[in-house]
Design a protein around this motif. Structure first.
Motif, PDB file in Angstrom:
ATOM      1  N   UNK A   4      25.770 -20.661   7.906  1.00  0.00           N
ATOM      2  CA  UNK A   4      24.746 -19.861   7.225  1.00  0.00           C
ATOM      3  C   UNK A   4      25.368 -19.056   6.078  1.00  0.00           C
ATOM      4  N   UNK A   5      26.524 -18.475   6.331  1.00  0.00           N
ATOM      5  CA  UNK A   5      27.177 -17.678   5.294  1.00  0.00           C
ATOM      6  C   UNK A   5      27.694 -18.551   4.154  1.00  0.00           C
ATOM      7  N   UNK A  64      14.404 -15.727  -2.439  1.00  0.00           N
ATOM      8  CA  UNK A  64      13.688 -16.111  -1.219  1.00  0.00           C
ATOM      9  C   UNK A  64      14.590 -16.758  -0.173  1.00  0.00           C
ATOM     10  N   UNK A  65      15.761 -17.222  -0.553  1.00  0.00           N
ATOM     11  CA  UNK A  65      16.661 -17.809   0.441  1.00  0.00           C
ATOM     12  C   UNK A  65      17.494 -16.740   1.149  1.00  0.00           C
ATOM     13  N   UNK A  66      18.049 -15.815   0.392  1.00  0.00           N
ATOM     14  CA  UNK A  66      18.911 -14.787   0.995  1.00  0.00           C
ATOM     15  C   UNK A  66      18.196 -13.989   2.083  1.00  0.00           C
ATOM     16  N   UNK A  67      16.978 -13.495   1.858  1.00  0.00           N
ATOM     17  CA  UNK A  67      16.310 -12.758   2.936  1.00  0.00           C
ATOM     18  C   UNK A  67      16.066 -13.621   4.177  1.00  0.00           C
ATOM     19  N   UNK A  68      15.775 -14.903   3.965  1.00  0.00           N
ATOM     20  CA  UNK A  68      15.546 -15.799   5.098  1.00  0.00           C
ATOM     21  C   UNK A  68      16.816 -15.948   5.934  1.00  0.00           C
ATOM     22  N   UNK A  85      18.383 -26.451   8.237  1.00  0.00           N
ATOM     23  CA  UNK A  85      17.477 -26.004   7.178  1.00  0.00           C
ATOM     24  C   UNK A  85      18.251 -25.379   6.016  1.00  0.00           C
ATOM     25  N   UNK A  86      19.253 -24.588   6.333  1.00  0.00           N
ATOM     26  CA  UNK A  86      20.068 -23.955   5.284  1.00  0.00           C
ATOM     27  C   UNK A  86      20.847 -25.008   4.488  1.00  0.00           C
ATOM     28  N   UNK A 122      12.717 -21.174   7.777  1.00  0.00           N
ATOM     29  CA  UNK A 122      13.686 -20.247   8.373  1.00  0.00           C
ATOM     30  C   UNK A 122      13.011 -18.962   8.832  1.00  0.00           C
ATOM     31  N   UNK A 123      12.067 -18.477   8.035  1.00  0.00           N
ATOM     32  CA  UNK A 123      11.355 -17.240   8.368  1.00  0.00           C
ATOM     33  C   UNK A 123      10.272 -17.490   9.417  1.00  0.00           C
ATOM     34  N   UNK A 124       9.480 -18.519   9.218  1.00  0.00           N
ATOM     35  CA  UNK A 124       8.341 -18.789  10.119  1.00  0.00           C
ATOM     36  C   UNK A 124       8.808 -18.999  11.553  1.00  0.00           C
TER      37      UNK A 124
END
Length: 127
Positions: A4-5, A64-68, A85-86, A122-124
């Motif tokens: 993820x990082x 929108x990607x970083x917050x997710x 997903x990432x 990622x968020x949902x």
């Protein structure tokens, strides 16, 4: 968490990498104007204008990607799906930039939709 990082790092660095073709296009019109780069960028057409758009859109993708990714990390929801997903997001964003440079508009839009869908997923999945 490492994947993820790494994906987050890749997306943060992508606008800088996308700047290289833009700088080349700028150099083609009377050399790179470091004193007034935005004025010079406004004069770009064709490939140069597309390179500028790809560069700018790479910054927008961070929003929108970083917050997710950070939400997934914060709630400790890192699993193989989140990592996949990432990774897909990073891959599609890379293809998106190249498609922009090559003027493949429909393919570019497809890559954008897939990438945005990954960030949204990622968020949902945290709800």
């Amino acid at each position: 968490m490492t994947i993820m990082l790494w994906c987050l790092l890749a997306i943060i660095v992508m606008p800088i990498l996308a700047k290289a073709p833009l700088a080349y296009a700028m150099h083609q019109i009377n050399g790179y104007d470091n004193a007034h780069p935005r004025d010079q960028q406004a004069k770009l057409t064709g490939f140069g204008a597309r390179a500028l758009a790809a560069h700018k859109n790479s910054f927008e993708a961070i929003a929108y990607f970083a917050p997710a990714v950070l939400a997934v990390i914060a709630v400790d929801a890192i699993d193989s799906l989140a990592q996949t997903l990432a990774l897909i997001f990073v891959a599609t964003r890379s293809f998106y930039v190249v498609s922009y440079w090559l003027n493949y508009d429909k393919l570019r839009s497809t890559f954008w939709m897939i990438g945005f869908g990954c960030a949204l997923a990622l968020i949902i999945r945290l709800l």
